[in-house]
Scaffold this motif. Structure first.
Motif, PDB file in Angstrom:
ATOM      1  N   ILE A 233       1.994  14.013 -45.612  1.00 25.56           N
ATOM      2  CA  ILE A 233       2.531  14.428 -44.314  1.00 25.56           C
ATOM      3  C   ILE A 233       1.609  13.932 -43.191  1.00 25.56           C
ATOM      4  O   ILE A 233       2.072  13.491 -42.146  1.00 25.56           O
ATOM      5  N   THR A 237       2.724  11.431 -40.280  1.00 22.29           N
ATOM      6  CA  THR A 237       2.484  11.776 -38.873  1.00 22.29           C
ATOM      7  C   THR A 237       1.845  10.592 -38.139  1.00 22.29           C
ATOM      8  O   THR A 237       2.238  10.255 -37.014  1.00 22.29           O
ATOM      9  N   ASP A 304       8.730  18.725 -43.690  1.00 21.90           N
ATOM     10  CA  ASP A 304       7.451  18.736 -42.973  1.00 21.90           C
ATOM     11  C   ASP A 304       7.274  17.535 -42.042  1.00 21.90           C
ATOM     12  O   ASP A 304       6.288  17.451 -41.314  1.00 21.90           O
ATOM     13  N   MET A 305       8.216  16.577 -42.084  1.00 18.23           N
ATOM     14  CA  MET A 305       8.183  15.415 -41.177  1.00 18.23           C
ATOM     15  C   MET A 305       9.288  15.472 -40.124  1.00 18.23           C
ATOM     16  O   MET A 305       9.388  14.578 -39.285  1.00 18.23           O
ATOM     17  N   GLN A 308       8.134  15.806 -36.285  1.00 16.87           N
ATOM     18  CA  GLN A 308       7.492  14.578 -35.790  1.00 16.87           C
ATOM     19  C   GLN A 308       8.537  13.494 -35.548  1.00 16.87           C
ATOM     20  O   GLN A 308       8.487  12.755 -34.574  1.00 16.87           O
ATOM     21  N   ARG A 370       3.689  22.079 -38.213  1.00 19.66           N
ATOM     22  CA  ARG A 370       4.287  20.758 -37.969  1.00 19.66           C
ATOM     23  C   ARG A 370       4.847  20.658 -36.542  1.00 19.66           C
ATOM     24  O   ARG A 370       4.897  19.574 -35.965  1.00 19.66           O
ATOM     25  N   CYS A 374       4.069  17.745 -33.748  1.00 24.08           N
ATOM     26  CA  CYS A 374       5.127  17.072 -32.979  1.00 24.08           C
ATOM     27  C   CYS A 374       4.796  17.113 -31.493  1.00 24.08           C
ATOM     28  O   CYS A 374       5.033  16.135 -30.775  1.00 24.08           O
ATOM     29  N   TYR A 398      -4.242  19.993 -40.286  1.00 22.26           N
ATOM     30  CA  TYR A 398      -4.631  18.604 -39.962  1.00 22.26           C
ATOM     31  C   TYR A 398      -6.132  18.559 -39.752  1.00 22.26           C
ATOM     32  O   TYR A 398      -6.670  19.318 -38.945  1.00 22.26           O
TER      33      TYR A 398
END
Ligand code: EPU
Length: 416
Positions: A233, A237, A304-305, A308, A370, A374, A398
């Protein structure tokens, strides 16, 4: 409270190293509960969720030595079978203690995690699986108690694909008597990584990475030394960030095979991507093409994407339809993106995104992990200054995000 301040408009250029995967590290750290002796893990990301896990493990009587990206865990002294509310409410993945505790100590008492910003997130399938293995389950005072003298192998069908549910039952069944077959199991790379580690501990698991996993129970497991796989992920990102800023970025120490759906959609959006062994080089298009996405369990497009990718579509040429099929409330970032000028309409689990020429910087509030990422991405392309508040969500998942973006040329800093 910390905030992240971004002056948008810079193209990202250079290379970035991907950290170990949060969602692979969490179950693997909990799997140490299944052994006596010292387990050693490398490439563990330094994150708040990892700290929460280590704190819970030490409360259980486990010895933890953490230094940089290496962690040693000795569960020889495991004495306590309870994961209390004050820790579980900070990190719902604490529920991963359930399977290993009941397998090793014959009983577990774990606070029910409750819902979170993105959905209700029940754990009924974890409990159904444990009950099928012969555990007695009771729910009282906000806790789930599971007990069994010895778990017994069983055939278990998951009505819905569940990642941590599959992981919990994998860990419990590894020490059960007899054979367990999981049907409609999660195929995520994190499940495969856990099964690999368990097999190296002496478990007998086949089929991980397919919907049917067979676990032949063994009497004991031994400690291992394991390296955490790269975070897919985080990889995705940075890919989106490069595409968004018409940049050129090489992403190193990643696993390209784990981001197939994201690569596919980025190519459709006009990005050029060169795939090497453990790295990817992406060149963003001058104009981003609009692309539809639907989130699905792996190997589909990752939920999870989704947030973004929505930023990318916010500045694309045309209209994009984004369907979220995993969580019922995973569009909470939409209202913040609208504050930055995005044109997004939501109906049920579908968001229709009409690309606008540019976003315009503003203060925004992060609401989950997440969604925070974004908003940082949006800040990288928005005019003027974007301030992302409630950064603690970002720090859960992150590692050094703002430092990594700054090294790629972004004007980004954390203000304490
Ligand atoms: N579900 C049930 N019952 C259950 C378990 C799940 O109905 O007993 C439902 C959930 O409510 C959801 C769907 O099944 O609608 C899938 O949930 P899943 O159990 O797969 O999610 P999870 O295991 O709790 C993991 C990741 C999430 C990621 C999801 C989906 C970890 C620690 N977390 O959660 O990661 O979004 O799988 O891929 O692995 C993140 O990192 O930001 C994150 C939220």
């Amino acid at each position: 409270m910390d905030k992240i301040v971004i002056h948008g408009g810079r193209r990202l250029e250079g290379s970035v190293r991907i950290s170990g995967s949060k969602n692979a590290a969490l179950p693997i750290l909990f799997s140490a509960l299944l052994t006596e002796g010292v387990n050693t893990y490398s490439n563990v990301p330094r994150l708040r969720d990892i700290d929460s896990t280590l704190l819970l493990l030490s409360r259980l009587g486990v010895r933890v030595d953490a230094g940089g990206s290496s962690i040693r865990i000795d569960a020889g002294g495991l004495a306590c079978h309870e994961a209390p509310y004050d820790l579980v409410r900070k990190m719902r993945a604490s529920v991963l203690a359930l399977g290993p505790l009941v397998a090793r100590l014959k009983r577990a008492r774990v606070s029910l995690p409750g819902g979170c910003a993105i959905g209700a997130r029940p754990i009924n399938l974890h409990l159904k699986g444990l009950a099928a293995l012969g555990a007695e389950i009771a729910l009282e005072h906000g806790y789930v108690t599971a007990s069994a003298r010895r778990l017994r192998g069983a055939e278990i069908y998951f009505d819905i694909v569940t990642v941590t549910g599959t992981e919990n039952i994998l860990m419990a069944a590894a020490l059960a008597e007899g054979t367990t077959v999981l049907r409609n199991a999660a195929r995520e790379p994190e499940v495969v990584a856990l099964a690999d580690v368990l097999n190296r501990m002496g478990a007998d698991i086949t089929g991980a990475g397919t919907p049917e996993i067979t676990i032949r129970g063994v009497d004991t497991l031994r400690p291992v030394s394991a390296e955490i796989i790269p975070d897919r992920i985080e990889t995705g990102t940075f890919l989106v960030a490069a595409a968004l800023t018409a940049g050129c970025v090489t992403i190193t120490h990643c696993e390209p095979q784990h981001v197939g759906a994201t690569l596919d959609k980025l190519r459709e959006a006009g990005a050029r991507i060169d795939v090497q062994d453990q790295s990817l080089t992406i060149t963003g298009p001058e104009r981003i093409a609009s692309v539809d996405i639907k989130t699905q369990p792996y190997p589909g497009f990752a939920t999870d994407m989704q947030a973004q990718f929505m930023v990318l579509m916010s500045v694309a040429d045309g209209v994009s339809v984004i369907s979220e099929s995993i969580f019922e409330n995973r569009f909470i970032h939409v209202s913040e993106l609208r504050r930055l000028g995005a044109d997004i309409r939501v109906s049920g689990n579908t968001a229709t995104v009409r690309g606008v020429p540019r976003l315009s910087g503003a203060p925004v509030m992060a609401t989950d992990l997440r969604a925070s990422a974004c908003l940082v991405l949006a800040g990288l392309v928005a005019d003027n200054t974007t301030e992302v508040h409630r950064v603690y969500h970002l720090d859960r998942g992150y590692e050094s995000l703002e430092d990594k973006f700054a090294a790629l040329g972004a004007a980004i800093r954390r203000v304490k």
